[in-house]
Design a protein around this motif. Structure first.
Motif, PDB file in Angstrom:
ATOM      1  N   GLY A 197      60.567 -16.884  30.875  1.00 50.62           N
ATOM      2  CA  GLY A 197      60.826 -17.304  32.301  1.00 50.62           C
ATOM      3  C   GLY A 197      61.746 -18.502  31.282  1.00 50.62           C
ATOM      4  O   GLY A 197      62.431 -19.582  31.424  1.00 50.62           O
ATOM      5  N   ALA A 242      54.904 -13.853  32.468  1.00 55.49           N
ATOM      6  CA  ALA A 242      56.242 -13.624  33.262  1.00 55.49           C
ATOM      7  C   ALA A 242      56.851 -15.150  33.315  1.00 55.49           C
ATOM      8  O   ALA A 242      57.701 -14.591  33.294  1.00 55.49           O
ATOM      9  CB  ALA A 242      56.603 -12.494  34.167  1.00 55.49           C
ATOM     10  N   SER A 258      61.625 -10.668  35.015  1.00 53.95           N
ATOM     11  CA  SER A 258      61.846 -12.676  34.729  1.00 53.95           C
ATOM     12  C   SER A 258      63.201 -12.851  33.809  1.00 53.95           C
ATOM     13  O   SER A 258      63.363 -14.397  34.507  1.00 53.95           O
ATOM     14  CB  SER A 258      60.460 -13.183  33.978  1.00 53.95           C
ATOM     15  OG  SER A 258      60.384 -14.321  33.074  1.00 53.95           O
ATOM     16  N   VAL A 285      58.696 -15.501  39.939  1.00 51.17           N
ATOM     17  CA  VAL A 285      59.484 -16.726  38.687  1.00 51.17           C
ATOM     18  C   VAL A 285      60.801 -17.274  38.816  1.00 51.17           C
ATOM     19  O   VAL A 285      60.804 -18.592  38.861  1.00 51.17           O
ATOM     20  CB  VAL A 285      59.873 -15.448  37.362  1.00 51.17           C
ATOM     21  CG1 VAL A 285      60.075 -16.217  36.491  1.00 51.17           C
ATOM     22  CG2 VAL A 285      58.247 -15.104  37.070  1.00 51.17           C
ATOM     23  N   THR A 316      58.374  -9.859  41.085  1.00 51.60           N
ATOM     24  CA  THR A 316      58.366 -10.932  39.698  1.00 51.60           C
ATOM     25  C   THR A 316      59.581 -11.047  39.941  1.00 51.60           C
ATOM     26  O   THR A 316      59.600 -12.539  39.452  1.00 51.60           O
ATOM     27  CB  THR A 316      58.158 -10.036  38.566  1.00 51.60           C
ATOM     28  OG1 THR A 316      57.088  -9.294  38.046  1.00 51.60           O
ATOM     29  CG2 THR A 316      57.926 -10.925  37.247  1.00 51.60           C
TER      30      THR A 316
END
Length: 224
Positions: A71, A67, A210, A139, A135
Motif C-alpha cells: 500500500g 500488505a 491493499s 491498510v 485488509t
C-alpha cells in the motif's frame, strides 16, 4: 540495512506474541471460539503492533506486514527496491517467530502455530472476500493515519494497533484473521495441512485489499 532488520524483528514479535496468544488461549479452552479467546487474541495482535510502532517506527516505519508495504509503495511513499526488501525481511521474521513458537509449543504439550484457515462453515470464496475487505479497511487506516499532511502524527501507532484489534474482532470468525501475508506464511509452514493448502487465500486476499485501499487513499489525498 537497519530498517530491513527492524522489519524482520518487528514481524517476528508480531507473530510470536499474536499467534502465541492464540495458541495458548485456544488450548486453554475447549471452545476456540470462546469470546475470551477471540478478544484476547485480538488484543495480543493489536498491542504487538502498538509496541513495535513505538519501538521501530522511527527506523523503518513499522510496516511488519507485506500488505502495508504494498500500500505504501503504490501510494508513492517508498521505492520498489525498499518495498521488495521489506517484504522479504518481513517473511523471514515471520518464519523465525513461528519457529520459536513451534519449539515452545512442541515442548509444552500445546498444538498448532496459530495458522490461518477458513473457519467451519466458511467457504474459500467467503474467506477470500473477508481477507480482501478487512485488509482494505486496515491498510486504509494505516495510509490515513501515517499521511504526512493528514495523518495522526505520534498517535498513528496507537490508532493502527486499535484498528487491528477491531479487524480481528470482526474477522476471526471467518478466517482467524490474517490481513498480513507474512503472518500467515510463517505459521502455515510449521503447521502444514489445511493451513498450507489454503495459504494462497491469505496472500492473494490481503494484497488485493491493499491495492484497493491505495487506490482509495490516492483519491482522498488529491489536492483540489
Amino acid at each position: 540495512m537497519k530498517k530491513y532488520i527492524a522489519e524482520m524483528l518487528g514481524t517476528m514479535v508480531l507473530v510470536l506474541m499474536g499467534c502465541g496468544t492464540a495458541v495458548s488461549l485456544s488450548c486453554a479452552s475447549s471452545d476456540p471460539g470462546l469470546a475470551a479467546t477471540v478478544v484476547g487474541t485480538a488484543l495480543a495482535f493489536g498491542l504487538s503492533v502498538v509496541a513495535m510502532a513505538y519501538t521501530i517506527g522511527g527506523i523503518s516505519g513499522c510496516h511488519i506486514n507485506p500488505a502495508i508495504t504494498l500500500g505504501c509503495f503504490l501510494s508513492g511513499r517508498m521505492t520498489g527496491k525498499d518495498a521488495g526488501m521489506y517484504i522479504v525481511f518481513q517473511v523471514i521474521g515471520a518464519i523465525i517467530g513461528s519457529a520459536i513458537l513451534w519449539m515452545l509449543t512442541s515442548q509444552s504439550g500445546l498444538t498448532g502455530t496459530g495458522a490461518n484457515a477458513c473457519q467451519e462453515g466458511v467457504s474459500v470464496i467467503g474467506g477470500l472476500l473477508a481477507e480482501i475487505v478487512f485488509t482494505f479497511v486496515f491498510v486504509l487506516v494505516v495510509l490515513g493515519t501515517t499521511d504526512s499532511a493528514k495523518g495522526a502524527g505520534n498517535f498513528a501507532g496507537l490508532a493502527i494497533g486499535l484498528a487491528l484489534v477491531l479487524v480481528h474482532l470482526a474477522c476471526i470468525r471467518y478466517t482467524g484473521t490474517s490481513v498480513n501475508p507474512a503472518r500467515s506464511i510463517g505459521p502455515a509452514l510449521f503447521q502444514g495441512g489445511e493451513a498450507l493448502s489454503q495459504l494462497w487465500i491469505f496472500i492473494v486476499g490481503p494484497f488485493i485489499g491493499s491495492v484497493l485501499s491505495a487506490g482509495v487513499w490516492k483519491i482522498f489525498a488529491e489536492k483540489k
